[in-house]
Motif scaffolding. Structure first.
Motif, PDB file in Angstrom:
ATOM      1  N   VAL A  11       0.681  -1.175   0.026  1.00  0.00           N
ATOM      2  CA  VAL A  11      -0.111   0.080   0.312  1.00  0.00           C
ATOM      3  C   VAL A  11       0.703   1.252   0.074  1.00  0.00           C
ATOM      4  N   CYS A  12       0.547   2.058  -0.655  1.00  0.00           N
ATOM      5  CA  CYS A  12       1.264   3.389  -0.843  1.00  0.00           C
ATOM      6  C   CYS A  12      -0.051   4.384  -0.380  1.00  0.00           C
ATOM      7  N   VAL A  13       1.064   5.287   0.636  1.00  0.00           N
ATOM      8  CA  VAL A  13       0.310   6.869   0.747  1.00  0.00           C
ATOM      9  C   VAL A  13       1.135   8.347  -0.144  1.00  0.00           C
ATOM     10  N   GLU A  14       0.255   8.732  -0.307  1.00  0.00           N
ATOM     11  CA  GLU A  14       1.101  10.000  -0.945  1.00  0.00           C
ATOM     12  C   GLU A  14       1.076  11.390  -0.071  1.00  0.00           C
ATOM     13  N   TYR A  15       2.249  12.198   0.304  1.00  0.00           N
ATOM     14  CA  TYR A  15       2.370  13.094   1.109  1.00  0.00           C
ATOM     15  C   TYR A  15       2.681  13.869   0.762  1.00  0.00           C
ATOM     16  N   GLU A  16       1.509  15.176   0.841  1.00  0.00           N
ATOM     17  CA  GLU A  16       1.471  16.883   0.203  1.00  0.00           C
ATOM     18  C   GLU A  16       2.150  18.002   0.916  1.00  0.00           C
ATOM     19  N   LYS A  17       2.838  18.541   0.507  1.00  0.00           N
ATOM     20  CA  LYS A  17       2.946  20.224   1.798  1.00  0.00           C
ATOM     21  C   LYS A  17       1.765  20.001   2.246  1.00  0.00           C
ATOM     22  N   LYS A  18       2.802  20.327   3.595  1.00  0.00           N
ATOM     23  CA  LYS A  18       1.184  20.811   4.991  1.00  0.00           C
ATOM     24  C   LYS A  18       0.968  21.940   4.973  1.00  0.00           C
ATOM     25  N   GLN A  19      -0.799  22.302   4.645  1.00  0.00           N
ATOM     26  CA  GLN A  19      -0.964  23.427   4.275  1.00  0.00           C
ATOM     27  C   GLN A  19      -2.161  23.713   5.769  1.00  0.00           C
ATOM     28  N   LEU A  20      -1.858  22.653   6.288  1.00  0.00           N
ATOM     29  CA  LEU A  20      -3.269  23.275   8.108  1.00  0.00           C
ATOM     30  C   LEU A  20      -2.857  22.344   8.972  1.00  0.00           C
ATOM     31  N   ASP A  21      -2.636  23.428  10.268  1.00  0.00           N
ATOM     32  CA  ASP A  21      -1.668  22.433  11.065  1.00  0.00           C
ATOM     33  C   ASP A  21      -2.927  21.966  12.342  1.00  0.00           C
ATOM     34  N   LEU A  22      -2.685  21.064  12.441  1.00  0.00           N
ATOM     35  CA  LEU A  22      -3.777  20.927  13.525  1.00  0.00           C
ATOM     36  C   LEU A  22      -3.796  19.929  14.928  1.00  0.00           C
ATOM     37  N   SER A  23      -3.513  20.167  16.066  1.00  0.00           N
ATOM     38  CA  SER A  23      -2.772  20.429  17.834  1.00  0.00           C
ATOM     39  C   SER A  23      -4.382  19.514  17.959  1.00  0.00           C
ATOM     40  N   VAL A  24      -4.228  19.185  19.557  1.00  0.00           N
ATOM     41  CA  VAL A  24      -5.164  19.136  20.541  1.00  0.00           C
ATOM     42  C   VAL A  24      -4.575  19.256  21.727  1.00  0.00           C
ATOM     43  N   ILE A  25      -4.926  20.138  22.612  1.00  0.00           N
ATOM     44  CA  ILE A  25      -4.196  20.260  24.242  1.00  0.00           C
ATOM     45  C   ILE A  25      -6.176  19.546  25.291  1.00  0.00           C
ATOM     46  N   GLY A  26      -5.450  18.149  25.758  1.00  0.00           N
ATOM     47  CA  GLY A  26      -6.411  17.559  26.834  1.00  0.00           C
ATOM     48  C   GLY A  26      -5.797  17.021  28.233  1.00  0.00           C
ATOM     49  N   PRO A  27      -6.245  16.754  28.669  1.00  0.00           N
ATOM     50  CA  PRO A  27      -6.329  16.300  30.108  1.00  0.00           C
ATOM     51  C   PRO A  27      -5.899  14.698  30.073  1.00  0.00           C
ATOM     52  N   SER A  28      -4.949  14.265  30.907  1.00  0.00           N
ATOM     53  CA  SER A  28      -4.536  13.391  31.076  1.00  0.00           C
ATOM     54  C   SER A  28      -4.646  12.358  31.855  1.00  0.00           C
ATOM     55  N   SER A  29      -5.384  13.199  32.912  1.00  0.00           N
ATOM     56  CA  SER A  29      -6.247  11.837  33.946  1.00  0.00           C
ATOM     57  C   SER A  29      -7.321  12.800  34.739  1.00  0.00           C
ATOM     58  N   ARG A  30      -8.456  12.137  35.368  1.00  0.00           N
ATOM     59  CA  ARG A  30      -9.616  13.408  35.421  1.00  0.00           C
ATOM     60  C   ARG A  30     -10.209  11.696  36.268  1.00  0.00           C
ATOM     61  N   SER A  31     -10.476  12.479  37.612  1.00  0.00           N
ATOM     62  CA  SER A  31     -11.195  11.836  38.660  1.00  0.00           C
ATOM     63  C   SER A  31     -12.470  11.791  37.982  1.00  0.00           C
ATOM     64  N   ILE A  32     -13.247  10.791  38.491  1.00  0.00           N
ATOM     65  CA  ILE A  32     -14.738  10.550  38.746  1.00  0.00           C
ATOM     66  C   ILE A  32     -15.626  11.692  39.273  1.00  0.00           C
ATOM     67  N   GLY A  33     -16.925  12.436  38.133  1.00  0.00           N
ATOM     68  CA  GLY A  33     -17.545  13.360  38.301  1.00  0.00           C
ATOM     69  C   GLY A  33     -16.359  14.767  38.422  1.00  0.00           C
ATOM     70  N   SER A  34     -15.088  14.537  37.596  1.00  0.00           N
ATOM     71  CA  SER A  34     -14.625  15.843  37.740  1.00  0.00           C
ATOM     72  C   SER A  34     -15.307  16.477  36.004  1.00  0.00           C
ATOM     73  N   ARG A  35     -15.007  17.407  35.225  1.00  0.00           N
ATOM     74  CA  ARG A  35     -15.133  17.480  33.495  1.00  0.00           C
ATOM     75  C   ARG A  35     -13.791  17.915  33.062  1.00  0.00           C
ATOM     76  N   ALA A  36     -13.701  17.173  31.890  1.00  0.00           N
ATOM     77  CA  ALA A  36     -12.582  18.195  31.212  1.00  0.00           C
ATOM     78  C   ALA A  36     -12.877  18.965  30.131  1.00  0.00           C
TER      79      ALA A  36
END
Length: 495
Positions: free
Chosen positions: A247-272
């Motif tokens: 299987v082959c994948v075509e790599y193209e020039k980067k146009q959109l940078d995408l990232s996400v920031i989120g929690p690594s852990s939470r306790s039951i009843g809390s919010r993330a």
């Protein structure tokens, strides 16, 4: 007289100018709202734009570009990644070149495995059965006859530079007898990288496949080189090759940078809370951007940036155009109601002008540990440099006895300066002494917190820099083994 005709004419002109001004104002009022995307170099202040998700009824029409102006009232943190299973992964010795210099390591060291193997939602599917036009590695010999194993390989056929290409494999025993000592080998082009390794041929032992049994494997590779790069898989049993795919994948020039920031852990009843950042790094505008956030059943969405449409198990936004050099920030807040080892949310960005972009984040949800239940939130996030936000630290004594000598210590992110610190026990303000030494805040002890009582700290900080900073809180008490608790919170400051 001549002047007697000039006055009426001047009055008529004044009326016409007044009407023109009013019509212009009316047209401006009826025009679409101003763009609220922020320039990467100088975004405007971000006001609260979150909406509650108490009702599952989706909106009938997409909102304006206000979707990118977000500022939730609860918890963000950092993006976690679960390691790709490597316990049985090994380098195939024949392909290891010990003279090869180390590969670049500026890509993620860990890759999250796919929580559940499902074919990606791709409009133009790849064709695993076809051979690469110009494979860079040695060719594999196709078996003379159909063997007892079948192999399917699925992958998104186009990726941006620096993005991961995840290959999803299913190996199935279609015969009526067991196939023993099954070995899966993967060889990939020099342009593809497996994070943390430099070899280009790796293997994984699958053991014995019973009749009708199948095994699912995923492998994520990266590339920072333009072009078509291929990956070749083969399954062997007792040294004999039974099936292979390329299987082959075509790599193209980067146009959109995408990232996400989120929690690594939470306790039951809390919010993330998660912050999703999209930035147009191309020199042209990007149009028809669609964002979908899906999530596991352990996460219950409670708030999201305006403009979201709620669908079964996902939230979607239509962002229309992101201009060159601009960015968008979206947020979603989940309630953590049940324990989970890996509660994941996944972001999928699509556009007719771009390859599909995907990013995931997972957290561990656990019951509250120890006697003290500690929760941390920032009241305003993200903010711009020069603005202020408040960290609220709430402590509940869930024990049967009073907790004594409670001390708060916090590591303040480098981009913040502490303005003030207050503490309340119930409705009573406490007279405590805060001390800041470099980036460490320490508050004098609270002598006693009765059972079932609450203690709340409010820490006002001002942003003097930009970036994503982690606010790390440690709560200790006289009985350190039962009372020590650590909680972290990440806040984003835009330039």
């Amino acid at each position: 007289m001549p002047g007697s005709r000039i006055r009426p004419l001047s009055g008529a002109v004044s009326i016409l100018l007044l009407l023109l001004t009013l019509s212009t104002a009316a047209c401006s009022a009826l025009a679409p709202s101003q763009r609220s995307s922020w320039k990467l170099t100088d975004p405007p202040p971000l006001d609260p734009q979150n909406q509650p998700l108490n009702s599952p009824v989706p909106q009938t029409a997409p909102q304006s570009r206000e979707t990118q102006r977000v500022n939730p009232q609860t918890i963000p943190q950092r993006q976690p990644t679960a390691p790709q299973p490597q316990e049985d992964l090994f380098a195939v010795p024949e392909s290891l070149n010990r003279n090869q210099p180390p590969q670049p390591r500026d890509l993620p060291d860990q890759v999250m495995p796919r929580p559940q193997l499902r074919a990606p939602d791709i409009q133009s599917r790849s064709k695993p059965e076809s051979l690469p036009k110009q494979p860079s590695g040695p060719m594999m010999t196709a078996p003379a006859t159909a063997g007892p194993l079948e192999m399917t390989v699925d992958v998104i056929p186009k990726r941006q530079l620096g993005s991961g290409a995840t290959f999803y494999l299913i190996i199935k025993n279609t015969s009526d007898r067991s196939v023993r000592n099954v070995l899966l080998e993967c060889e990939f082009d020099a342009a593809l990288m497996f994070p943390g390794r430099r070899e280009k041929k790796i293997g994984q032992r699958l053991g014995t496949l019973q009749p009708g049994e199948s095994k699912e494997i995923s492998l994520t590779l990266y590339s920072d080189i333009l072009g078509s790069h291929c990956c070749r898989f083969r399954a062997l049993a007792d040294g004999d090759e039974l099936v292979w795919k390329s299987v082959c994948v075509e790599y193209e020039k980067k146009q959109l940078d995408l990232s996400v920031i989120g929690p690594s852990s939470r306790s039951i009843g809390s919010r993330a809370e998660y912050i999703v950042k999209l930035s147009n790094v191309a020199n042209i505008d990007l149009n028809n951007i669609q964002v979908a956030i899906s999530y596991d059943s352990a996460l219950i969405p409670r708030e999201a940036s305006i403009g979201s449409t709620r669908e079964p198990d996902q939230l979607t936004w239509s962002l229309d155009t992101i201009r060159s050099g601009e960015g968008v920030q979206l947020q979603v807040e989940f309630e953590c109601e049940v324990a989970a080892e890996h509660a994941c949310m996944r972001v999928n960005v699509t556009s007719p002008e771009l390859p599909n972009e995907q990013v995931s984040a997972c957290l561990k949800v656990t019951p509250a540990q120890g006697v003290l239940d500690v929760q941390v939130r920032d009241t305003k996030d993200p903010i711009a440099r020069g603005e202020e936000t408040v960290y609220e630290v709430s402590i509940e004594n869930r024990g049967l006895q009073p907790a004594r000598d409670i001390v708060l210590q916090a590591k303040i992110p480098r981009m913040f300066r502490v303005v003030s610190v207050e503490a309340h026990q119930g409705n009573q303000k406490l007279n405590l002494r805060p001390e800041v030494n470099q980036d460490i805040l320490r508050v004098s002890p609270v002598r006693e917190l009765p059972a079932d009582a609450f203690l709340r700290y409010t820490i006002l900080v001002k942003a003097i820099g930009s970036g994503d900073g982690e606010f790390n809180v440690t709560i200790t008490g006289a009985d350190a083994e039962k009372l020590e608790t650590q909680v972290t919170e990440i806040t984003t400051v835009n330039r």
